[in-house]
Motif scaffolding. Structure first.
Motif, PDB file in Angstrom:
ATOM      1  N   ALA A 313     -13.007  -0.035  -9.288  1.00  0.00           N
ATOM      2  CA  ALA A 313     -12.142   1.142  -9.449  1.00  0.00           C
ATOM      3  C   ALA A 313     -12.876   2.442  -9.180  1.00  0.00           C
ATOM      4  CB  ALA A 313     -11.567   1.168 -10.864  1.00  0.00           C
ATOM      5  N   ASP A 314     -14.195   2.369  -8.962  1.00  0.00           N
ATOM      6  CA  ASP A 314     -14.989   3.570  -8.710  1.00  0.00           C
ATOM      7  C   ASP A 314     -15.310   3.684  -7.232  1.00  0.00           C
ATOM      8  OD1 ASP A 314     -15.056   3.994 -11.465  1.00  0.00           O
ATOM      9  OD2 ASP A 314     -16.871   2.767 -11.688  1.00  0.00           O
ATOM     10  N   ASP A 315     -15.358   4.909  -6.744  1.00  0.00           N
ATOM     11  CA  ASP A 315     -15.745   5.165  -5.365  1.00  0.00           C
ATOM     12  C   ASP A 315     -17.265   5.233  -5.320  1.00  0.00           C
ATOM     13  OD1 ASP A 315     -16.100   5.864  -2.773  1.00  0.00           O
ATOM     14  OD2 ASP A 315     -15.182   7.847  -2.921  1.00  0.00           O
ATOM     15  N   GLY A 316     -17.879   4.125  -4.876  1.00  0.00           N
ATOM     16  CA  GLY A 316     -19.335   4.065  -4.860  1.00  0.00           C
ATOM     17  C   GLY A 316     -19.969   4.558  -3.590  1.00  0.00           C
ATOM     18  N   GLY A 317     -19.198   5.084  -2.664  1.00  0.00           N
ATOM     19  CA  GLY A 317     -19.781   5.611  -1.437  1.00  0.00           C
ATOM     20  C   GLY A 317     -19.639   4.695  -0.243  1.00  0.00           C
ATOM     21  N   VAL A 318     -19.279   3.422  -0.448  1.00  0.00           N
ATOM     22  CA  VAL A 318     -19.106   2.510   0.673  1.00  0.00           C
ATOM     23  C   VAL A 318     -17.823   2.833   1.426  1.00  0.00           C
ATOM     24  CG1 VAL A 318     -18.900   0.080   1.327  1.00  0.00           C
ATOM     25  CG2 VAL A 318     -20.371   0.743  -0.588  1.00  0.00           C
ATOM     26  N   PHE A 319     -16.788   3.233   0.689  1.00  0.00           N
ATOM     27  CA  PHE A 319     -15.502   3.574   1.293  1.00  0.00           C
ATOM     28  C   PHE A 319     -15.132   5.003   0.892  1.00  0.00           C
ATOM     29  CE2 PHE A 319     -15.525  -0.920   0.028  1.00  0.00           C
ATOM     30  CZ  PHE A 319     -15.467  -1.511   1.280  1.00  0.00           C
ATOM     31  N   LEU A 320     -14.102   5.502   1.571  1.00  0.00           N
ATOM     32  CA  LEU A 320     -13.572   6.808   1.204  1.00  0.00           C
ATOM     33  C   LEU A 320     -12.695   6.720  -0.029  1.00  0.00           C
ATOM     34  CD1 LEU A 320     -12.657   8.196   4.758  1.00  0.00           C
ATOM     35  CD2 LEU A 320     -14.745   8.565   3.419  1.00  0.00           C
ATOM     36  N   VAL A 321     -12.337   5.492  -0.415  1.00  0.00           N
ATOM     37  CA  VAL A 321     -11.509   5.269  -1.589  1.00  0.00           C
ATOM     38  C   VAL A 321     -12.161   4.186  -2.439  1.00  0.00           C
ATOM     39  CG1 VAL A 321      -9.368   5.939  -0.435  1.00  0.00           C
ATOM     40  CG2 VAL A 321     -10.127   3.558  -0.335  1.00  0.00           C
ATOM     41  N   ALA A 322     -11.646   3.984  -3.639  1.00  0.00           N
ATOM     42  CA  ALA A 322     -12.161   2.924  -4.496  1.00  0.00           C
ATOM     43  C   ALA A 322     -11.872   1.565  -3.864  1.00  0.00           C
ATOM     44  CB  ALA A 322     -11.515   3.018  -5.879  1.00  0.00           C
ATOM     45  N   PRO A 323     -12.829   0.615  -3.939  1.00  0.00           N
ATOM     46  CA  PRO A 323     -12.624  -0.698  -3.299  1.00  0.00           C
ATOM     47  C   PRO A 323     -11.380  -1.429  -3.776  1.00  0.00           C
ATOM     48  CG  PRO A 323     -14.929  -0.404  -3.921  1.00  0.00           C
ATOM     49  CD  PRO A 323     -14.172   0.753  -4.497  1.00  0.00           C
ATOM     50  N   ILE A 324     -10.951  -1.200  -5.020  1.00  0.00           N
ATOM     51  CA  ILE A 324      -9.800  -1.916  -5.543  1.00  0.00           C
ATOM     52  C   ILE A 324      -8.536  -1.584  -4.763  1.00  0.00           C
ATOM     53  CG2 ILE A 324      -9.146  -0.151  -7.214  1.00  0.00           C
ATOM     54  CD1 ILE A 324      -9.027  -3.978  -7.688  1.00  0.00           C
ATOM     55  N   GLU A 325      -8.508  -0.423  -4.090  1.00  0.00           N
ATOM     56  CA  GLU A 325      -7.331  -0.059  -3.315  1.00  0.00           C
ATOM     57  C   GLU A 325      -7.142  -0.978  -2.113  1.00  0.00           C
ATOM     58  OE1 GLU A 325      -6.729   3.984  -2.322  1.00  0.00           O
ATOM     59  OE2 GLU A 325      -7.412   4.765  -4.261  1.00  0.00           O
ATOM     60  N   ALA A 326      -8.210  -1.705  -1.748  1.00  0.00           N
ATOM     61  CA  ALA A 326      -8.078  -2.662  -0.645  1.00  0.00           C
ATOM     62  C   ALA A 326      -7.090  -3.766  -0.989  1.00  0.00           C
ATOM     63  CB  ALA A 326      -9.445  -3.260  -0.300  1.00  0.00           C
ATOM     64  N   VAL A 327      -6.940  -4.083  -2.279  1.00  0.00           N
ATOM     65  CA  VAL A 327      -5.997  -5.118  -2.684  1.00  0.00           C
ATOM     66  C   VAL A 327      -4.574  -4.691  -2.331  1.00  0.00           C
ATOM     67  CG1 VAL A 327      -5.084  -6.439  -4.625  1.00  0.00           C
ATOM     68  CG2 VAL A 327      -7.525  -5.869  -4.543  1.00  0.00           C
ATOM     69  N   GLY A 328      -4.192  -3.489  -2.759  1.00  0.00           N
ATOM     70  CA  GLY A 328      -2.855  -2.994  -2.434  1.00  0.00           C
ATOM     71  C   GLY A 328      -2.641  -2.837  -0.942  1.00  0.00           C
ATOM     72  N   ASN A 329      -3.679  -2.338  -0.225  1.00  0.00           N
ATOM     73  CA  ASN A 329      -3.566  -2.194   1.226  1.00  0.00           C
ATOM     74  C   ASN A 329      -3.289  -3.537   1.892  1.00  0.00           C
ATOM     75  OD1 ASN A 329      -4.182   0.530   0.934  1.00  0.00           O
ATOM     76  ND2 ASN A 329      -6.353   0.234   1.325  1.00  0.00           N
ATOM     77  N   SER A 330      -4.054  -4.567   1.489  1.00  0.00           N
ATOM     78  CA  SER A 330      -3.901  -5.879   2.109  1.00  0.00           C
ATOM     79  C   SER A 330      -2.520  -6.457   1.856  1.00  0.00           C
ATOM     80  CB  SER A 330      -4.977  -6.838   1.587  1.00  0.00           C
ATOM     81  OG  SER A 330      -6.247  -6.515   2.120  1.00  0.00           O
ATOM     82  N   LEU A 331      -2.023  -6.308   0.642  1.00  0.00           N
ATOM     83  CA  LEU A 331      -0.696  -6.834   0.330  1.00  0.00           C
ATOM     84  C   LEU A 331       0.385  -6.120   1.134  1.00  0.00           C
ATOM     85  CD1 LEU A 331      -0.980  -7.268  -3.549  1.00  0.00           C
ATOM     86  CD2 LEU A 331      -1.051  -9.055  -1.802  1.00  0.00           C
ATOM     87  N   GLU A 332       0.283  -4.804   1.245  1.00  0.00           N
ATOM     88  CA  GLU A 332       1.271  -4.055   2.025  1.00  0.00           C
ATOM     89  C   GLU A 332       1.220  -4.440   3.499  1.00  0.00           C
ATOM     90  OE1 GLU A 332       0.474   0.030   1.294  1.00  0.00           O
ATOM     91  OE2 GLU A 332       1.126  -0.019  -0.799  1.00  0.00           O
ATOM     92  N   TYR A 333       0.011  -4.496   4.051  1.00  0.00           N
ATOM     93  CA  TYR A 333      -0.139  -4.884   5.457  1.00  0.00           C
ATOM     94  C   TYR A 333       0.391  -6.306   5.687  1.00  0.00           C
ATOM     95  CZ  TYR A 333      -3.234  -0.860   6.317  1.00  0.00           C
ATOM     96  OH  TYR A 333      -3.760   0.405   6.462  1.00  0.00           O
TER      97      TYR A 333
END
Length: 531
Positions: A313-333
């Motif tokens: 849930a934290d933005d550690g610098g690897v992405f522009l957003v928190a990694p957990i948002e990838a879950v919602g992105n993947s489901l929507e896509y």
């Protein structure tokens, strides 16, 4: 046919042609000599050789390990069989990035084998081969076991009554009947391992590279489009030949032997030998299939208090957003890609059902082409071809679902086509005679009969879209990463936190895929033995 043909022309043929054309054009125009120049390079010959022999080795090892399992699922009836069948199929629907991550947790640095015995297999060919067995085990069990369960055992018993020994009866009666199914399974495993990307990318390191990995390296790291274009052509020709042979084996399998209902051939194991075989298969499933997934889950729980999951849930610098948002992105896509794949694939299957001839055979082959072209090439081609009006889609979110749908359409067509062809045409004619419009005929006659197949097709398209990596890695925006892309990026960065977050995201993706598979198992039918 109009919409499927237009879809493939714009979102498949155009991007692939664009990148191949750009790669084979120099300052002086078309340069076909580049094909020979690239094909004769020593490093490219090494990639071609490794791609071929590792696919052959993976296929042989998968058959060796999985054929006993196919027999057990076909002939034995035991408690928990249906659940175990679903467990065996889970690895196949997992994204290859998750498969690579699971084996990295098992055989890599700090993995289970490293902790227990100081043994590391990552960056070795054995890790790649074992991961390929893990991924393709279900292909053999479903394809061979499905047919095996329908072979009438009385034919083999008749041979034994006439004096043949058990091995001789199996060799002369059962093996010839299973031959086409074994060949079909072997060709599918060879196809999946020949085009392997995520597994080799994660486990192979800089030492091993398949055609797919080399295409990715040439386009994204070296930007040598000429080499990438030649490798794409080589892969396309090779996979096309594999698909042609596979189609021939399927036709042979359809005329194998008279079949019986699967439930009439399964029985409780008898004797010490059969119980030992069942135990051996269960142990192999536990070690090769369940253990990597269990280690993956265990590594994701390595930090106290679910620390790796909370860190998502934290933005550690690897992405522009928190990694957990990838879950919602993947489901929507994946949902958008599933809708596109079902629409395009459903129309294509309906067209193939109503017409026949050379034109339709060519149309059918067109639908399978995405399986024969590098997904990396398609993804990079999207960036090159779809960058000008009226189709400047590089900044649009729809680009990812379009790429994912290309891979989902073949699954939709192959799932729905046999069911649509089984619908009695006289029912449609009777409805039309009674005054029903074509749309009402479809709604009242076809849809009730194909609803189950439609749900299964949508489920497979969803699972495939969720795990697509080769094309998505190019076109997913940094502020909207998908789960496979997020896992790969986390694994590419040093540090225990990044490694733990990759394990946590992989576990989430595994759970989502497993849930989709279990839902499929509730609606599927297993009448034909097809995978």
């Amino acid at each position: 046919m109009v919409l499927p043909v237009a879809f493939f022309a714009v979102f498949f043929a155009w991007p692939v042609a664009a990148i191949v054309s750009r790669g084979l054009h120099g300052d002086g125009g078309w340069e076909p000599g580049r094909i020979w120049d690239v094909a004769t390079r020593s490093d490219i010959r090494h990639v071609l050789w490794f791609t071929t022999w590792q696919a052959l080795a993976s296929t042989a090892l998968t058959l060796l390990v999985a054929l006993p399992g196919a027999y057990v699922f076909a002939r034995f009836d035991f408690r928990g069989k249906q659940i175990l069948r679903a467990v065996v199929t889970v690895p196949f629907v997992l994204p290859t990035v998750v498969v690579g991550t699971a084996f990295l947790a098992l055989v890599g640095r700090g993995g289970l084998l490293d902790e227990l015995w100081g043994v590391r297999l990552d960056t070795t060919v054995w890790a790649i081969l074992l991961a390929h067995v893990f991924f393709n085990y279900a292909v053999v069990v479903r394809t061979v076991g499905g047919l095996w369960s329908q072979l009438d055992p009385r034919q083999e018993e008749a041979a034994r009554m006439l004096g043949a020994s058990r091995p001789a009866a199996w060799r002369r009666v059962t093996l010839p009947a299973l031959g086409p199914a074994v060949a079909a399974a072997a060709l599918m495993v060879f196809l999946f391992t020949f085009t392997s990307f995520g597994v080799v990318q994660i486990l192979g390191g800089p030492t091993f590279s398949t055609l797919e990995v080399e295409i990715y390296r040439q386009t994204s790291e070296i930007f040598d489009l000429a080499t990438a274009a030649v490798l794409t052509i080589v892969q396309f020709v090779a996979v096309g030949a594999i698909l042609a042979v596979h189609a021939a084996t399927v036709r042979r399998r359809e005329t194998a032997l008279r079949l019986v209902a699967p439930e009439t051939t399964a029985r409780q194991p008898r004797g010490a030998g059969q119980w030992a075989l069942l135990a051996g298969v269960l142990v192999s499933i536990a070690v090769l299939l369940v253990l990597p997934l269990a280690v993956l889950v265990q590594r994701s729980l390595g930090a106290p208090g679910l620390g790796y999951y909370r860190a998502l849930a934290d933005d550690g610098g690897v992405f522009l957003v928190a990694p957990i948002e990838a879950v919602g992105n993947s489901l929507e896509y994946a949902l958008a890609a599933t809708a596109i794949a079902v629409l395009i694939g459903g129309l294509a299957a309906a067209a193939l059902t109503r017409r026949a001839g050379r034109l339709m055979r060519g149309f059918d082959a067109l639908l399978m082409l995405p399986l024969g072209v590098s997904a990396v090439t398609v993804g990079f081609g999207f960036l090159i071809a779809l960058d000008e009006p009226p189709l400047d889609l590089r900044a649009s979110w729809i680009l990812v679902p379009l790429a994912q749908a290309l891979v989902g359409v073949p699954f939709v067509v192959r799932t729905m086509l046999p069911v649509l062809r089984a619908v009695d045409g006289r029912l449609r004619e009777a409805a039309a005679v009674l005054g029903a419009s074509p749309w009402r005929v479809w709604r009242e006659v076809d849809l009730p009969m194909v609803r189950r197949a439609l749900l299964i097709a949508a489920g497979f398209a969803f699972a495939v879209s969720l795990g697509e990596f080769g094309a998505t890695v190019f076109i997913a925006r940094p502020d909207n990463p998908t789960l496979p892309v997020a896992v790969a990026r986390l694994l590419g960065r040093a540090g225990d936190l990044n490694y733990g977050q990759a394990m946590a995201l992989s576990t989430i993706l595994m759970v989502v895929c497993a849930v989709a598979l279990l839902l499929l198992e509730r609606v599927r039918t297993d009448r034909t033995g097809e995978f």
